[in-house]
Design an enzyme around this catalytic site. Sequence first.
Site, PDB file in Angstrom:
ATOM      1  N   ASP A   1     -13.798  41.457 -12.712  1.00  0.00           N
ATOM      2  CA  ASP A   1     -13.143  40.209 -13.107  1.00  0.00           C
ATOM      3  C   ASP A   1     -14.047  39.403 -14.046  1.00  0.00           C
ATOM      4  O   ASP A   1     -15.256  39.662 -14.147  1.00  0.00           O
ATOM      5  CB  ASP A   1     -12.844  39.405 -11.831  1.00  0.00           C
ATOM      6  CG  ASP A   1     -11.665  38.461 -11.979  1.00  0.00           C
ATOM      7  OD1 ASP A   1     -11.238  38.214 -13.120  1.00  0.00           O
ATOM      8  OD2 ASP A   1     -11.188  37.959 -10.943  1.00  0.00           O
ATOM      9  N   ASP A  10      -2.319  37.143 -14.014  1.00  0.00           N
ATOM     10  CA  ASP A  10      -2.278  36.565 -12.666  1.00  0.00           C
ATOM     11  C   ASP A  10      -0.862  36.168 -12.295  1.00  0.00           C
ATOM     12  O   ASP A  10      -0.588  35.851 -11.142  1.00  0.00           O
ATOM     13  CB  ASP A  10      -3.175  35.324 -12.599  1.00  0.00           C
ATOM     14  CG  ASP A  10      -4.609  35.696 -12.303  1.00  0.00           C
ATOM     15  OD1 ASP A  10      -4.854  36.853 -11.932  1.00  0.00           O
ATOM     16  OD2 ASP A  10      -5.489  34.831 -12.450  1.00  0.00           O
TER      17      ASP A  10
HETATM   18  C1  DGJ Z   1      -8.711  36.136 -11.031  1.00  0.00           C
HETATM   19  C2  DGJ Z   1      -7.974  37.425 -10.932  1.00  0.00           C
HETATM   20  O1  DGJ Z   1      -7.102  37.576 -11.994  1.00  0.00           O
HETATM   21  C3  DGJ Z   1      -7.249  37.495  -9.602  1.00  0.00           C
HETATM   22  O2  DGJ Z   1      -6.478  38.657  -9.527  1.00  0.00           O
HETATM   23  C4  DGJ Z   1      -8.252  37.431  -8.500  1.00  0.00           C
HETATM   24  O3  DGJ Z   1      -9.057  38.577  -8.530  1.00  0.00           O
HETATM   25  C5  DGJ Z   1      -9.092  36.181  -8.629  1.00  0.00           C
HETATM   26  N1  DGJ Z   1      -9.655  36.032  -9.933  1.00  0.00           N
HETATM   27  C6  DGJ Z   1     -10.199  36.162  -7.622  1.00  0.00           C
HETATM   28  O4  DGJ Z   1     -11.042  35.103  -7.781  1.00  0.00           O
END
Ligand code: DGJ
Length: 733
Positions: free
Chosen positions: A479, A549
């Site tokens: 991430d 997301d």
């Molecule tokens: C952002 C990501 O896009 C999410 O899927 C998740 O992993 C969160 N961060 C976790 O902090």
Amino acid sequence: MPIHFHKKNLTFHMQNDAISYIFKVLQNGQLGHLYYGKRLQDRESFEHLHTAYPTPSTAYVYEGEETFSLDLIPQEYPAYGTTDFREPAIHIRQENGSRITQFSYEEYSIKKGKPAIPGLPSTYVETDEEATTLIVSLTDDYLNARLDLSYTLYENHPVVTRHVRIYNGGKLKLYLDRILSASVDFIDSDYEMIQLSGAWSRERHVINRPLMSGIQKISSTRGTSSSQQNPFMALKKPWTTEHAGEVFGFSFVYSGNFHAQVEVDHYQTARVTMGLQPFDFSWLLELNESFNTPEVVMVYSDKGMNGMSQVYHELYRKRLARGTWRDKQRPTLINNWEATYFDFNEKKLISVAEEASDLGIEMFVLDDGWFGKRNNDKTSLGDWCVNRHKLQDGLTGLSEKVKSLGLLFGLWFEPEMISIESNLFKSHPDWLIKVPDRHLSHGRFQYVLDFSRCEVVDFIFRKMADILSEAKVDYVKWDMNRNMTEIGSGNLPSERQQETPHRHILGVYNLYERLIKAFPGILFESCASGGARFDPGMLYYAPQAWVSDDTDAVERLKIQYGTSYVYPLSSMGAHVSAVPNHQTGRILSHEMRAAVAYFGVFGYELDLTALTGDEKEEIKQQLIYYKKYRELFQKGVFYRLYSPFQGKQDSTGWMVVDEKKDTAIVSYYQTLSQPNPPTFKVKLEGIDSAKLYKVEESGYTAYGDELMYSGIQLPDTRHKSDFQSYTWTLLSV
Ligand code: DGJ
């Protein structure tokens, strides 16, 4: 040999069955562009392809010669300051304050194959027969600098890739304020520009605008390629559709700040330039140093936007993505993020994993929150040690238990980040990207580690490598959740400060490369607050990426549709999540949510322990269906049928077809209910007109031509509710 060199006129003709790309050496030694597009026959001279008219009121290179103005001549790699008033591809500041360069033709080489670009991601070949590379070398004698323009023509694809290498053989310091990877001068501007723009949670929406006089530019200054603009641009003729007409695609294989621009000048020519973002960039090149730019992948299609996309899909799936997982079927997964966020313990995770195993899911992924004191997003990034309050038996214990359920084990990291509230910050307060004596802004309470420092990359590599081997991790979600601000490195002298963001990205690539080498069996998925780094650079290391997301299926229609302009379905992480959706509050059926997520790498992101019996049964059936057709979803030829960005039907449609055209899956999604709807037939693409297909869902049979030209009639249910999906599985009989 698909690359011809005509000595008499010093002309290069790159030619395969589909395309031609032609340029020549001009009388001042620079390169002039002659043609790019559908294949032309080769001939001794292409001099006639472009002749400049004498024009008044500009500047001319030579006295008495009023046609030789670079203002008028299409060029291959334009420079600043000598009669061309458009923005150049290269701009070098010199110690005496001059920015004038004169790179003149020196020599060329043509070789089979495609060399890698040191330290950078790029498309590749598996055998030298797949492509030919032309390197044209230009020198500036005053600076004693050499510029190698590199072009690779793929044998069986309408693809030319380009990048540039510069070498400083002189004693003067060269400040590269702008060094782009590609420039193409089109002699007219009767085009529409397509871009993929958006924001967090609504990434890569398709935007289409006619070219206008002046500069139209998309770019990033955020330190990531960004969710705001994707490093992609296409020019299409106004009459080009999804399936017919000319398109020129430009895709930048890079994950940081980029520039993609079209400049339409006073003669309505259009100059496309693409490369590293020149704003706030400068790279100091000292004696005997060289610098490589990242790669631009140019695709020509005369089969419309979808034709262009299919070329990118095949190339990026097979010759950009690498490693063990490139061709393997990707596992279905359950990710605990939307199920638990930071609030979990081993018992909870195991109960989710048990359900996952019963339902037929193949991998359990532990997301954020497993390390340090990470009970919220304010703390612990950089402290890659398991939190024993949450996971008493550590990651190894959890991994063993998960694996004993027959599941693979995946783990989340955010390697490039640091929290102020962390042990790492206490011991290394200087490891951040920051500017001394200036306030430092945060993003999600976190700060960017300075990956231009080798010791930082080494440290994170060791931490990650220990965990990956001890816990026998099968998958990593990498991430990256903030943009860069107050950019500077304590490691670099003042004259190199503007190198920091690019050096950071080089550090990211270095870490990825080392991890991939050390753990060739691990499947990497890239992520950046969802889709803020969904770019070809990342695909070289991680064959799949978290699309967004936003897991709401209606929003995903737009996001996945836009993403499919460049990126293959095998690269798109797509999950079914809970309702009401956490991003939009929308309530959609399981059927609709799955019907959208099937067109990607399928998974779930919800609390499986909270499902009803009926929901569990539905999920089981979805997994059986997806696994049965997984090869098709992940590797099939993809056709966009109806755009969520256009049209009257408030609908989206797309389909995948296998290479033999024996199996196809079509989905059509109607967002809003339609009272008293007119008859509507979904017209298919890409199947065999002579084959008879059985539609599995209804038992009805029809020939390919009927399905494509007459279409499949929608059932009479469109007035029943909002948010409906229709999926048809076609099998040739
Ligand atoms: C952002 C990501 O896009 C999410 O899927 C998740 O992993 C969160 N961060 C976790 O902090």
